[in-house]
Design a protein around this motif. Sequence first.
Motif, PDB file in Angstrom:
ATOM      1  N   PRO A 268       0.832  -1.155   0.039  1.00 45.82           N
ATOM      2  CA  PRO A 268      -0.150   0.056  -0.310  1.00 45.82           C
ATOM      3  C   PRO A 268       1.161   1.382   0.350  1.00 45.82           C
ATOM      4  N   TYR A 269       0.192   2.387  -0.392  1.00 48.53           N
ATOM      5  CA  TYR A 269       1.162   3.564  -0.863  1.00 48.53           C
ATOM      6  C   TYR A 269       0.449   4.406   0.117  1.00 48.53           C
ATOM      7  N   THR A 270       1.352   5.611   1.305  1.00 44.82           N
ATOM      8  CA  THR A 270       0.589   6.285   2.283  1.00 44.82           C
ATOM      9  C   THR A 270       1.227   7.622   1.713  1.00 44.82           C
ATOM     10  N   PRO A 271      -0.105   8.729   1.227  1.00 46.75           N
ATOM     11  CA  PRO A 271       0.268   9.987   1.403  1.00 46.75           C
ATOM     12  C   PRO A 271       1.183  10.684   1.584  1.00 46.75           C
ATOM     13  N   TYR A 272       1.675  11.971   0.729  1.00 43.18           N
ATOM     14  CA  TYR A 272       2.759  12.457   2.046  1.00 43.18           C
ATOM     15  C   TYR A 272       1.602  13.689   2.210  1.00 43.18           C
ATOM     16  N   GLU A 273       2.388  13.774   3.696  1.00 41.84           N
ATOM     17  CA  GLU A 273       1.088  14.712   4.517  1.00 41.84           C
ATOM     18  C   GLU A 273       0.871  16.175   4.730  1.00 41.84           C
ATOM     19  N   GLY A 274       2.125  16.862   3.643  1.00 37.63           N
ATOM     20  CA  GLY A 274       2.395  18.217   3.142  1.00 37.63           C
ATOM     21  C   GLY A 274       1.213  17.703   1.612  1.00 37.63           C
ATOM     22  N   ASN A 275       0.622  17.170   1.437  1.00 37.82           N
ATOM     23  CA  ASN A 275       0.264  17.122  -0.308  1.00 37.82           C
ATOM     24  C   ASN A 275      -0.762  18.363  -0.252  1.00 37.82           C
ATOM     25  N   PRO A 276      -1.191  19.299  -1.578  1.00 36.19           N
ATOM     26  CA  PRO A 276      -0.656  18.269  -2.763  1.00 36.19           C
ATOM     27  C   PRO A 276       1.109  19.085  -2.565  1.00 36.19           C
ATOM     28  N   ILE A 277       1.568  18.880  -3.624  1.00 35.99           N
ATOM     29  CA  ILE A 277       3.955  18.888  -3.714  1.00 35.99           C
ATOM     30  C   ILE A 277       3.143  20.050  -5.161  1.00 35.99           C
ATOM     31  N   LEU A 278       2.235  20.230  -5.123  1.00 39.60           N
ATOM     32  CA  LEU A 278       2.090  21.830  -6.516  1.00 39.60           C
ATOM     33  C   LEU A 278       0.665  21.444  -7.146  1.00 39.60           C
ATOM     34  N   THR A 279       0.314  22.952  -6.505  1.00 46.64           N
ATOM     35  CA  THR A 279      -0.927  23.499  -6.670  1.00 46.64           C
ATOM     36  C   THR A 279      -1.386  25.361  -7.128  1.00 46.64           C
ATOM     37  N   GLN A 280      -1.933  25.578  -7.481  1.00 45.56           N
ATOM     38  CA  GLN A 280      -1.819  27.164  -7.534  1.00 45.56           C
ATOM     39  C   GLN A 280      -3.542  27.671  -6.925  1.00 45.56           C
ATOM     40  N   ARG A 281      -4.159  26.532  -6.600  1.00 45.53           N
ATOM     41  CA  ARG A 281      -5.528  26.788  -6.290  1.00 45.53           C
ATOM     42  C   ARG A 281      -5.398  27.530  -4.929  1.00 45.53           C
ATOM     43  N   ASP A 282      -4.538  28.311  -4.249  1.00 44.80           N
ATOM     44  CA  ASP A 282      -5.191  28.705  -3.071  1.00 44.80           C
ATOM     45  C   ASP A 282      -4.045  30.530  -3.241  1.00 44.80           C
ATOM     46  N   LEU A 283      -4.052  30.793  -4.367  1.00 44.57           N
ATOM     47  CA  LEU A 283      -3.776  31.912  -4.303  1.00 44.57           C
ATOM     48  C   LEU A 283      -4.547  33.491  -4.699  1.00 44.57           C
ATOM     49  N   SER A 284      -4.512  34.149  -4.803  1.00 43.01           N
ATOM     50  CA  SER A 284      -5.749  35.291  -5.532  1.00 43.01           C
ATOM     51  C   SER A 284      -5.067  35.618  -6.990  1.00 43.01           C
ATOM     52  N   GLU A 285      -6.874  35.554  -7.098  1.00 41.01           N
ATOM     53  CA  GLU A 285      -7.033  35.608  -8.210  1.00 41.01           C
ATOM     54  C   GLU A 285      -6.867  36.255  -8.634  1.00 41.01           C
ATOM     55  N   ASN A 286      -6.202  36.906  -8.542  1.00 44.09           N
ATOM     56  CA  ASN A 286      -6.161  39.322  -8.791  1.00 44.09           C
ATOM     57  C   ASN A 286      -4.380  39.113  -9.012  1.00 44.09           C
ATOM     58  N   ARG A 287      -4.109  38.397  -9.138  1.00 45.44           N
ATOM     59  CA  ARG A 287      -2.592  38.407  -8.453  1.00 45.44           C
ATOM     60  C   ARG A 287      -1.707  38.316 -10.345  1.00 45.44           C
ATOM     61  N   PRO A 288      -0.462  39.527 -10.839  1.00 47.76           N
ATOM     62  CA  PRO A 288      -0.188  39.875 -11.608  1.00 47.76           C
ATOM     63  C   PRO A 288       0.257  38.859 -12.358  1.00 47.76           C
ATOM     64  N   PHE A 289       0.191  38.634 -14.570  1.00 42.96           N
ATOM     65  CA  PHE A 289       0.029  37.597 -14.855  1.00 42.96           C
ATOM     66  C   PHE A 289      -0.035  35.675 -14.518  1.00 42.96           C
ATOM     67  N   PRO A 290      -0.761  35.594 -13.860  1.00 46.98           N
ATOM     68  CA  PRO A 290      -1.078  34.342 -12.982  1.00 46.98           C
ATOM     69  C   PRO A 290      -1.108  33.382 -14.023  1.00 46.98           C
ATOM     70  N   VAL A 291      -0.661  32.136 -13.686  1.00 45.47           N
ATOM     71  CA  VAL A 291      -0.217  30.687 -13.659  1.00 45.47           C
ATOM     72  C   VAL A 291      -1.070  29.616 -13.130  1.00 45.47           C
ATOM     73  N   THR A 292      -2.298  28.986 -13.254  1.00 43.63           N
ATOM     74  CA  THR A 292      -2.946  28.453 -13.132  1.00 43.63           C
ATOM     75  C   THR A 292      -3.539  27.303 -13.365  1.00 43.63           C
ATOM     76  N   SER A 293      -4.539  26.152 -12.798  1.00 46.20           N
ATOM     77  CA  SER A 293      -4.245  25.062 -13.318  1.00 46.20           C
ATOM     78  C   SER A 293      -3.562  23.827 -13.294  1.00 46.20           C
ATOM     79  N   VAL A 294      -2.594  24.207 -12.475  1.00 46.83           N
ATOM     80  CA  VAL A 294      -1.348  23.125 -12.593  1.00 46.83           C
ATOM     81  C   VAL A 294      -1.343  22.134 -12.335  1.00 46.83           C
TER      82      VAL A 294
END
Length: 561
Positions: A268-294
Motif C-alpha cells: 500500500p501507498y502512504t500519502p505525503y502529509e504536505g500534499n499537494p506538492i504542486l498547485t496554484q488554487r490557493d492564490l489570489s485570482e487578482n495576482r499579476p500575470f497568473p499561471v493557474t490550473s497546474v
Amino acid sequence: MIFKGLLGAALMMATSAASAGDARFDWFDYQGNDTIYRFVKPTESQYLNPILSGFHPDPGIVRGGDGAYYLVTSTFGWFPGLPVYRSTDLVSWSLIGHAIDRPGMLDFSGLGLSRGVFAPTISYRDGTYYIANTCVDCRGNFIVTAKDPAGPWSDPVWLPDVGGIDPSLFFDDDGRVWLMNNDAPEGEPRYEGHRAIWLREIDPKTFQPISDAHVIIDGGVRPEEKPIWIEGPHIYKRDGWYYLSAAEGGTARGHSQVILRSRTVAGPYTPYEGNPILTQRDLSENRPFPVTSVGHADYVQDDAGNWWATFLGVRPYDTEDHYNTGRETYLLPVRWTPDGWPIILKRDAKVPYLDERPSLPKAAPPSLPTNGNFSYREEFDGATLDGHWISLREGHENWAKLEAGSLVLTPQMLPLGSGRNPSFVARRQQHMTASASTAVTFEPGINQSAGIAAFQNDAFFYALAVTLDDTGNRIVELRRRTGEAHAPDGTALASAPLKGDADAPVRLKIEADGGRYSFLYAEGPDAPWQVLVKDADGTILSTAVAGGFVGAVFGLYASGP
C-alpha cells in the motif's frame, strides 16, 4: 491528402498548375508579443517558463538512451498526433516527429475535437521507447513503440482489458513491467468525479495483463474530502522507495499534483502529509500575470542526479479564467525533503516565469522558438509542410499541396464546423497578444470561400475569407460560429467589397489581444491594412466558453463546392 512525415505522409512539391477554384496562399506570418516577456528576460543562467507555449498539455518526459530528453504532449483530435520534442538541456526543445503520423493508426473520424488521444506517457528501456496512451471514443488504451523517438512508431497494440484513461508504464529493476491507469473505483462511485488509480502487471512483450488489477489510490490522498479526478499516474523508484505521483482536482483552477510512497511496487501507498506538492488554487485570482490550473506532472532525472518536473499550466488574461492559448508545458526543479519527499512547489508559491537552468551543457536555441516573444514566417518554399502544421482529424482527402512557393488548398464541401476533415491546416496560437496573416489568391465560385481562421473547435471560431456576395461580386467577409446551434460555416458579421483583380493576392490578418480579436484586410502587397472588425469578442475561443481541452489555432482554409 498526400502528407509526409510530421503532417501525415507528405505535402510533396507539386509540378502541375493549381486547379481552377483552388486557393493559393503565398505565405503565413505569425507575431507574438506578450507583455510579460517585455519585463521577464532570462540571464545566461536562467530559463523561461512555459518551456512549450501554446496548446501543449499533459506533458510526459523521459531521458533516452542517447542522454537526451524526450517529451510528448496530448493532441486530442488533431492530426498528426502526439508530438515528440527533443532537448539536451531540458530548456531548448525541438520538434522531431509525431507518434501518430500515419492515416489508419487511429480513427479520429466523427470524434469531437477534445476526444481522441489523451495524456501520453513516454518511457525508455533497453533500446526501445514506449508511449502509453488512450484514444477516447476510439478503442481505448494502447501502446506504441519505436527504436528512434523521431519515428517511425509502431501501430498501436491495444489493451482491451484495461479500461479508463491515462495508462502509464513502470519498468522495475527485476525486469517486471507494471501498468497504471485511471478508471472508475471499485463498486459504485460515491460522488461525481470519484475515480481510482489501478495497477496490474503486464507481459513485457505483449503488454497484456498477467495479474489481476487492484486499486492503489481510491479517490485521492484525502478520501474524506471527496477529491475529484485522480488521474495521470506515474511510479518512480528512489532509495528503495516507490513513489506514486498523480494529478488531482480536475484540470481547471482546482488542479494539483499529489505524491505517495511505498516499499513495494504493489503498495500500500502512504500519502505525503504536505500534499499537494504542486498547485496554484490557493492564490489570489487578482495576482499579476497568473499561471493557474497546474498539474499532470511527470518527473525526470538529469545527468547530475537532479530531478525535474514537467507539468501543464495555463495563463488566463482575466479573473474569469479565460485563456485561448490552451494548456502549456512548464518545467520546475524537484526538491527533496530531508525525510525523502519530492516537492515541486511550496503551497503558497507562484509558478515562476524564470528559474535557474539545469546544470547541463547549454544547447543551441531551436530553429523555431517555443517560448518568449517570437515571430516566424512560412514561405511554403520547401518540399514538405513544416511539422508544426496540424489538421483536423486525419487528412485522407487530396486537398493540399505545395507548389512554386505557395500552399494550394482545394475547397471541399466541408465547412470549418463540419466535425470532419475540412481543407484546413493550422498552427497553435502561442501568445495572448499575437497576430497571424497571409496572402491568398482566390477566384471563388458560388458558395466558395478561402482565407484565415482563428479556431478553437468545430463550434467556436472566426473565419476571415475571400468569397462572393449574393450578387456574385468578390468580397472579404468575416464569419463567426458560437455553438453547435449555429450554421457549421458560422454567421456573417461584416464584409467589404474587393476592387482588385481576382488573380491578385488579398492579404488577410487576425490580431489577438487577450479577449479581443480584430480582423483586417488589404489588396496588393503594399496597401495599408483596412480594419473590417475591431475588438470582436475573443472569449469565445477560450476553454471557459468553448469547453474541451484544446487551445486556439490560426489556420488557412478553403471550403465550398
